[in-house]
Design an enzyme around this catalytic site. Structure first.
Site, PDB file in Angstrom:
ATOM      1  N   ASP A   8       0.879  -1.158   0.000  1.00 19.50           N
ATOM      2  CA  ASP A   8       0.000   0.000   0.000  1.00 19.50           C
ATOM      3  C   ASP A   8       0.925   1.219   0.000  1.00 19.50           C
ATOM      4  O   ASP A   8       1.424   1.619   1.047  1.00 19.50           O
ATOM      5  CB  ASP A   8      -0.907   0.001   1.229  1.00 19.50           C
ATOM      6  N   GLU A  67      -1.440  -1.427  -4.780  1.00 21.46           N
ATOM      7  CA  GLU A  67      -2.632  -0.632  -5.003  1.00 21.46           C
ATOM      8  C   GLU A  67      -2.366   0.397  -6.097  1.00 21.46           C
ATOM      9  O   GLU A  67      -1.307   1.006  -6.140  1.00 21.46           O
ATOM     10  CB  GLU A  67      -3.009   0.071  -3.691  1.00 21.46           C
ATOM     11  N   ASP A 139      -1.724   1.064   7.791  1.00 22.67           N
ATOM     12  CA  ASP A 139      -1.016   0.948   6.506  1.00 22.67           C
ATOM     13  C   ASP A 139      -0.522  -0.477   6.279  1.00 22.67           C
ATOM     14  O   ASP A 139      -0.587  -0.993   5.160  1.00 22.67           O
ATOM     15  CB  ASP A 139       0.144   1.948   6.447  1.00 22.67           C
TER      16      ASP A 139
END
Length: 171
Positions: A8, A67, A139
């Protein structure tokens, strides 16, 4: 057994999660948050690159899922996010790890069941799916969610392809 690193990306915090996937089973291997701070931007990109590089050397993943950039309200934020993604992808690609990309809504859909899920819902479901007892930093949970999404997608695609060739069977 397939080892997947999920990332991410972020210019201040980059979440990383590693799982092993076999058929429909997933196992937690590692998660962490690379903290880049608020200093000089090129230095932060270097921290992402070297952090991902070190993690890959240590855990030897076979595939990476990351992502994609979402439409940010601020164009400057979107550009920085894209550069953070680039640093992570370059670190991964340097080790010949195949890269896969997923939209944020697809990741949330795969883990929580709805594309508009809140970060707390993602954290909760990642912990539940991986049977983790401690709370995961958001996160790092997002990094694990990306890896879980890829594992689910990969398993599903293998069975769709197998179904088209006539070799599909229930597991």
């Amino acid at each position: 057994m397939l080892r997947i690193i999920g990332i991410d990306p972020g210019s201040r915090f980059t979440g990383v999660g590693i799982i092993d996937a076999h058929k429909q089973q997933i196992k937690h291997i590692h998660h962490e948050t690379i903290r880049c701070g608020t200093g000089d931007f090129p230095e932060r990109l270097g921290l992402i690159f070297s952090g991902i590089n070190d993690i890959i050397k240590q855990y030897n993943p076979h595939e990476m899922a990351i992502e994609t950039v979402f439409m940010a309200k601020n164009a400057q934020s979107a550009i920085k996010l894209g550069q953070a993604r680039g640093a992570a992808i370059c670190a991964t690609y340097a080790h010949s790890v195949k890269v896969h990309e997923y939209a944020p809504k697809a990741i949330k859909q795969a883990v929580v069941g709805k594309g508009g899920a809140a970060k707390t819902q993602v954290q909760y479901m990642v912990g539940l799916l991986l049977n983790l007892q401690q709370k995961i930093q958001e996160d790092a949970a997002d990094g694990l969610a990306v890896a879980i999404c890829h594992a689910n997608n990969r398993w599903t695609q293998e069975h769709i392809i197998a179904g088209r060739t006539g070799h599909w069977r229930k597991l």
